[in-house]
Design a protein around this motif. Structure first.
Motif, PDB file in Angstrom:
ATOM      1  N   MET A 127       0.814  -1.178   0.041  1.00  0.00           N
ATOM      2  CA  MET A 127      -0.102  -0.112  -0.133  1.00  0.00           C
ATOM      3  C   MET A 127       0.947   1.227  -0.106  1.00  0.00           C
ATOM      4  SD  MET A 127      -3.371  -0.637  -0.261  1.00  0.00           S
ATOM      5  CE  MET A 127      -3.795   1.013   0.240  1.00  0.00           C
ATOM      6  N   PHE A 134       1.373   6.839  -7.488  1.00  0.00           N
ATOM      7  CA  PHE A 134       0.526   7.842  -7.603  1.00  0.00           C
ATOM      8  C   PHE A 134       1.078   9.103  -7.923  1.00  0.00           C
ATOM      9  CE2 PHE A 134      -2.295   4.807  -5.307  1.00  0.00           C
ATOM     10  CZ  PHE A 134      -3.610   4.736  -6.412  1.00  0.00           C
TER      11      PHE A 134
ATOM     12  N   VAL C 168     -13.551   1.561  10.659  1.00  0.00           N
ATOM     13  CA  VAL C 168     -13.113   0.630   9.984  1.00  0.00           C
ATOM     14  C   VAL C 168     -11.760   0.061  10.627  1.00  0.00           C
ATOM     15  CG1 VAL C 168     -11.869   0.142   7.532  1.00  0.00           C
ATOM     16  CG2 VAL C 168     -13.553   1.972   7.985  1.00  0.00           C
ATOM     17  N   ASP C 170      -7.907   0.771  12.889  1.00  0.00           N
ATOM     18  CA  ASP C 170      -7.058   1.609  13.418  1.00  0.00           C
ATOM     19  C   ASP C 170      -5.624   1.775  12.375  1.00  0.00           C
ATOM     20  OD1 ASP C 170      -8.536   1.950  15.583  1.00  0.00           O
ATOM     21  OD2 ASP C 170      -6.788   2.672  16.749  1.00  0.00           O
ATOM     22  N   GLU C 171      -5.147   0.891  11.520  1.00  0.00           N
ATOM     23  CA  GLU C 171      -4.018   0.563  10.958  1.00  0.00           C
ATOM     24  C   GLU C 171      -4.346   1.549   9.654  1.00  0.00           C
ATOM     25  OE1 GLU C 171      -0.687  -0.763   9.746  1.00  0.00           O
ATOM     26  OE2 GLU C 171      -2.275  -0.778   8.106  1.00  0.00           O
ATOM     27  N   GLN C 172      -3.368   2.350   9.571  1.00  0.00           N
ATOM     28  CA  GLN C 172      -2.910   3.195   8.333  1.00  0.00           C
ATOM     29  C   GLN C 172      -3.643   2.765   7.107  1.00  0.00           C
ATOM     30  OE1 GLN C 172       0.622   4.881   8.032  1.00  0.00           O
ATOM     31  NE2 GLN C 172       0.230   6.836   7.052  1.00  0.00           N
ATOM     32  N   PHE C 173      -2.709   1.851   6.598  1.00  0.00           N
ATOM     33  CA  PHE C 173      -2.836   1.377   5.455  1.00  0.00           C
ATOM     34  C   PHE C 173      -4.282   0.485   5.169  1.00  0.00           C
ATOM     35  CE2 PHE C 173       1.555   3.131   4.979  1.00  0.00           C
ATOM     36  CZ  PHE C 173       1.070   3.998   4.076  1.00  0.00           C
ATOM     37  N   THR C 176      -6.624   2.954   4.528  1.00  0.00           N
ATOM     38  CA  THR C 176      -6.499   3.664   3.220  1.00  0.00           C
ATOM     39  C   THR C 176      -6.927   2.657   2.217  1.00  0.00           C
ATOM     40  OG1 THR C 176      -4.510   4.514   4.064  1.00  0.00           O
ATOM     41  CG2 THR C 176      -4.763   4.797   1.496  1.00  0.00           C
ATOM     42  N   ALA C 177      -6.775   1.339   2.397  1.00  0.00           N
ATOM     43  CA  ALA C 177      -7.227   0.319   1.363  1.00  0.00           C
ATOM     44  C   ALA C 177      -8.829   0.180   1.261  1.00  0.00           C
ATOM     45  CB  ALA C 177      -6.919  -0.991   1.667  1.00  0.00           C
ATOM     46  N   TYR C 178      -9.386   0.262   2.397  1.00  0.00           N
ATOM     47  CA  TYR C 178     -10.773   0.387   2.654  1.00  0.00           C
ATOM     48  C   TYR C 178     -11.512   1.463   1.873  1.00  0.00           C
ATOM     49  CZ  TYR C 178     -15.782   0.408   4.053  1.00  0.00           C
ATOM     50  OH  TYR C 178     -16.800   0.505   4.025  1.00  0.00           O
ATOM     51  N   ARG C 185     -15.931   1.559  -5.769  1.00  0.00           N
ATOM     52  CA  ARG C 185     -17.044   0.763  -5.671  1.00  0.00           C
ATOM     53  C   ARG C 185     -18.306   1.676  -5.920  1.00  0.00           C
ATOM     54  NH1 ARG C 185     -14.394  -2.658  -2.538  1.00  0.00           N
ATOM     55  NH2 ARG C 185     -15.360  -1.786  -0.541  1.00  0.00           N
ATOM     56  N   ALA C 199       0.993   9.461   4.849  1.00  0.00           N
ATOM     57  CA  ALA C 199       1.114   8.972   3.317  1.00  0.00           C
ATOM     58  C   ALA C 199      -0.165   8.436   2.720  1.00  0.00           C
ATOM     59  CB  ALA C 199       2.151   7.892   3.773  1.00  0.00           C
ATOM     60  N   LEU C 202      -2.163  11.146  -0.534  1.00  0.00           N
ATOM     61  CA  LEU C 202      -2.162  11.206  -2.052  1.00  0.00           C
ATOM     62  C   LEU C 202      -2.654   9.786  -2.612  1.00  0.00           C
ATOM     63  CD1 LEU C 202      -0.869  12.383  -4.458  1.00  0.00           C
ATOM     64  CD2 LEU C 202       1.033  10.972  -4.625  1.00  0.00           C
ATOM     65  N   ILE C 203      -2.576   8.629  -1.799  1.00  0.00           N
ATOM     66  CA  ILE C 203      -3.489   7.778  -2.285  1.00  0.00           C
ATOM     67  C   ILE C 203      -5.209   7.994  -2.591  1.00  0.00           C
ATOM     68  CG2 ILE C 203      -3.993   5.284  -1.803  1.00  0.00           C
ATOM     69  CD1 ILE C 203      -1.162   5.060  -0.733  1.00  0.00           C
ATOM     70  N   GLU C 206      -5.812  10.812  -5.319  1.00  0.00           N
ATOM     71  CA  GLU C 206      -5.338  10.459  -6.521  1.00  0.00           C
ATOM     72  C   GLU C 206      -6.877   9.340  -7.046  1.00  0.00           C
ATOM     73  OE1 GLU C 206      -3.179  10.289  -9.618  1.00  0.00           O
ATOM     74  OE2 GLU C 206      -3.384  12.316  -8.601  1.00  0.00           O
ATOM     75  N   THR C 207      -7.102   8.654  -6.018  1.00  0.00           N
ATOM     76  CA  THR C 207      -8.299   7.591  -6.250  1.00  0.00           C
ATOM     77  C   THR C 207      -9.528   8.276  -6.690  1.00  0.00           C
ATOM     78  OG1 THR C 207      -7.191   5.952  -4.892  1.00  0.00           O
ATOM     79  CG2 THR C 207      -9.405   5.549  -5.427  1.00  0.00           C
TER      80      THR C 207
END
Lengths: 231, 302, 303
Positions: A127, A134, C168, C170-173, C176-178, C185, C199, C202-203, C206-207
């Motif tokens: 990730m 990006f 969701v 506490d884990e940062q990424f 982010t993934a969720y 979706r 970090a 931007l993810i 950009e999404t």
């Protein structure tokens, strides 16, 4: 009434933190307040876990879009919690070899450690690595010299991008010592230490004052909008 | 649709593919050849190296692993180099973390560097792993005055009173140097705010050194060199520091074998170079499209 | 006498008191006095700044309450809130609100929630759907409270759905993934990112850009600002995030506070300019008076 109590609690916690910072005999009070927050946050974990399970079980039962992902979430959540709580594959500690469950849940070789090393670690690294892709896409789309400021930004970006790699040495390493400040790697360092640093300091000062003023307004109940519905 | 327009609306997956190749090919080439680029230390990195180098043997160094597996790509090479440097300089090494996901990384670093590379060092006498302590910056506020209140046991559950090297440690100021490897919150900024700054100018001034991710570096530079004596910024800083440490180890023991596991940061500089070159190329291409379209529009205007 | 001058004098007096107390204790080897045992004189400069900043903010709030008109420059990102909510309503798509990834002890999260409360009101008025995934359980609880109160304030309690504010991880990424998956979706028409980000900024941005959403971001995490600026339509830079609540509400208390903040900035800026000028001139001329002035400014900033 609940709102007034929340505001009173906010004031007391905030005032304690401020007073404990300056008044020596009360220094431990601030630490106590921080501890209370940690305790609350820890209790809230249970709330979070229950909410997570509820949301995904509902999605599963209603077969709403993406319910398959909910199955994966619930399975991963349950399995990780189970191996962590039961300390599956954990050997007792050297100090207490006869005491079951005395080892650390994430001790090397345990099921939790396995999940950490071979699932969580590569997934989160992936990730994070997405950033490289990006950043490239954003740079292509947004980094355009539309005006003088943008052009300056562009030149700065080139200097830093090249100066932070071996390309800087290859391109400008031939420069004599008297002009060494013009070498890309030195220019990149100067940009970081002088220009970026100055800009950052200005932004930080503004932010610090903003934080102080917002905290004061929240503490004194002047700003209650975070509780909803305005003043 | 003109060629420039088509290029401007290019499917971003092509850019992703280019970046993938720009990074993957150098990784494979370096994996085969084992060659790396030479590194010249910047002043911030040199400051970090000199700070640790200035400590007499037997000094106490506290290393805080404030990162998680996600940022290990940038920070793990720094952690490895810091521990190697401290072990090579015969310093007493104290390890801790403020991040819950970090203990396995910490444990792995100790096993890889100290247990495998310095079998003569004794746990509890020469190095100790204090593990994770929850509470973010409140842990730092506490260790300022009472270290044992936050760390009463080590990672293995041994009370610190039974660990010989913990005897002289009462507060954070008892360490001769503190190193934080930070990926965010809590991290370098909190160490500066709660540990280094309050002690500035006093007799107990703390020698703080940090290693931070690339995006954090510009934010932390204002604290160098006063609050922080040195700083490794991103993988570039890690590569420079790694190179200095390897030179030092080679200098003190020419027979020392510098394996690829101790050149991780330097090996990552080539993928970084090609990634950066691709970015420069993309920015130039983007601007060519921008000016080309602007010219076309101006030409077509009545 | 201005509050700033009072602050400077108090700072000097306190430090003089501390220095004098220290000298007396050292010479006579007597135990420290009550004042020294009680107040941490090492932090006296900071204490003075705290008093001055608080006084300036409260003074301006009091003036605003008495009817003083406060003008605020336009902040494009906040002006666009209504348009962004309206667009989502027209398109029949949801609005995504991300209040950062930190907990309730972070003032940026609170600033994000104050904006959520305002956005919630507009959403309720337009009868649009807002979804708030959170990275902390306490933030989820607070966001629910804020949103419920907003819906109540415009008489749309029936439209409020607490299930759309949820936790969701506490884990940062993981978070982010969720959120990225959710964006791909559900394709929200509008995305708000207001709070503290690292970090993942931007993810997420950009999404959001890839799905064609209108994006309004705001953070005081200076290292993430460039990413938001590059990928979002509007970005609240640093302190603008803290000004958002005042700007959107227009309440005199809030506007007065904002003016107070500007006074503080002017004061800090002025002190910095004078201090730098004094230090530079002292180095050039070697003047003892300027050197003392530089020393005074050093003391003022606790250096």
């Amino acid at each position: 009434m609940t709102r007034k109590f929340a505001m009173l609690l906010t004031f007391l916690a905030g005032a304690t933190m401020v007073v404990s910072y300056f008044i020596r005999p009360t220094q431990s009070w601030g630490e106590d307040v921080a501890e209370w927050f940690n305790v609350l946050a820890a209790i809230a974990f249970v709330l979070g876990a229950a909410n997570l399970a509820k949301v995904h079980l509902e999605r599963l039962s209603s077969r709403s879009a993406g319910w398959g992902y909910s199955v994966i979430v619930l399975l991963a959540f349950g399995a990780t919690m189970l191996v962590g709580l039961l300390k599956v594959g954990v050997h007792p500690q050297e100090l207490a070899p006869t005491v079951a469950f005395s080892g650390e849940k994430d001790a090397s070789g345990s099921a939790f450690w396995w999940a950490y090393s071979y699932a969580m670690s590569p997934i989160t690294s992936t990730m994070f690595a997405l950033l490289a892709f990006f950043v490239a896409s954003a740079a292509f789309r947004a980094f355009r010299a539309k005006n003088t400021e943008a052009a300056l930004l562009l030149v700065t970006a080139f200097v830093v991008l090249l100066g932070r790699t071996f390309a800087g040495v290859v391109l400008t390493g031939w420069m004599p010592e008297s002009l060494s400040f013009l070498r890309l790697e030195n220019l990149a360092t100067t940009i970081l230490e002088v220009f970026a640093s100055a800009g950052n300091r200005a932004i930080l000062i503004g932010i610090a004052i903003g934080v102080a003023a917002t905290s004061l307004k929240i503490m004194l109940g002047i700003d209650r909008s975070y509780l909803g519905g305005g003043s | 649709m003109s060629f420039l327009e088509r290029l401007d609306r290019i499917d971003r997956r092509w850019i992703f593919l280019s970046m993938g190749l720009a990074v993957a090919v150098p990784i494979i080439v370096i994996g085969i050849t084992g060659k790396t680029f030479p590194e010249v230390a910047t002043p911030t990195t040199r400051g970090a190296f000199d700070a640790i180098q200035s400590l007499p043997a037997g000094s106490r160094i506290l290393l805080s692993f404030d990162f998680d597996p996600a940022s290990a790509g940038e920070l793990q090479p720094m952690a490895t180099a810091f521990v190697r440097h401290a072990a090579a300089r015969d310093l007493d090494i104290y390890c801790m973390t403020l991040w819950a996901p970090a203990p396995p990384l910490l444990d792995e670093t100790i096993r890889k560097v100290i247990v495998a590379g310095h079998p003569d060092l004794v746990y509890g006498k020469d190095y100790v792993n204090l593990g994770f302590q929850a509470g973010n910056e409140s842990v730092l506020k506490v260790i300022c005055t009472d270290f044992r209140q936050s760390f009463s046991k080590d990672y293995r559950g041994t009370p610190v009173d039974q660990i010989p090297m913990m005897a002289p440690i009462k507060s954070a100021s008892d360490f001769d140097c503190i190193v934080t490897m930070s990926a965010g919150y809590p991290g370098c900024k909190e160490w500066v705010q709660y540990i280094a700054t309050p002690a500035l100018g006093s007799d107990d001034e703390i020698l703080l050194v940090s290693g931070v991710t690339g995006v954090q570096a510009p934010q932390m530079v204002p604290y160098w060199p006063r609050q922080m004596r040195g700083m490794l910024g991103a993988i570039k800083g890690a590569a420079e520091y790694e190179s200095l440490v390897n030179e030092f180890i080679k200098g003190s023991n020419p027979a020392a074998d510098i394996g690829p596991q101790f050149m991780e940061a330097q090996r990552r500089m080539a993928p970084q170079l090609f990634g950066h070159l691709l970015m420069v190329g993309l920015i130039i291409l983007g601007n060519c499209i921008h000016f080309g379209r602007r010219r076309a529009l101006a030409g077509g205007a009545p | 006498m201005t509050p700033a001058l009072c602050g400077l004098m108090v700072a000097g007096l306190l430090d003089d008191a501390a220095a004098s107390a220290g000298k007396v204790a050292a010479i006579a080897n007597t135990p420290p006095g009550f004042l020294e045992r009680t107040f941490d004189f090492d932090k006296s400069a900071l204490f003075c700044w705290l008093v001055v900043i608080s006084a300036l903010v409260l003074w301006n709030i009091a003036r605003a309450r008495r009817g003083m008109k406060v003008t605020v420059r336009h902040i494009a990102g906040l002006d666009a809130v209504e348009e962004a909510v309206g667009r989502a309503t027209e398109m029949g798509r949801p609005i995504l609100f991300v209040p950062g990834i930190q907990d309730m002890d972070n003032v940026q999260t609170i600033a994000g929630l104050t904006v959520l409360a305002r956005v919630g009101k507009t959403t309720a008025e337009y009868d649009a759907q807002i979804e708030v995934p959170t990275a902390r359980s306490l933030v989820m609880t607070a966001a629910r409270e804020a949103l419920q109160a907003s819906y109540m304030s415009v008489g749309r309690t029936d439209s409020y759905n607490p299930e759309l504010v949820y936790y969701v991880t506490d884990e940062q990424f993981g978070y982010t993934a969720y959120v990225s998956g959710l964006m791909v979706r559900k394709k929200p028409a509008t995305c708000f990112y207001l709070g503290q980000f690292f970090a993942e900024s931007l993810i997420l941005a950009e999404t959001g850009n890839a799905i064609g959403a209108i994006q309004i971001a705001g953070t005081a995490e200076s290292s993430q600002l460039p990413f938001f600026v590059a990928a979002c339509d509007y970005t609240l830079i640093g302190e603008e995030l803290f000004a958002a609540s005042a700007y959107l509400s227009g309440e005199p208390d809030q506007m007065g506070g904002l003016r107070g903040q500007d006074f503080c900035k002017a004061l800090v800026g002025g002190v910095l300019v004078v201090a730098v000028a004094a230090a530079t001139l002292a180095a050039i001329t070697g003047s003892a008076a300027l050197d003392s002035a530089t020393g005074f400014f050093r003391m003022l900033v606790g250096a």
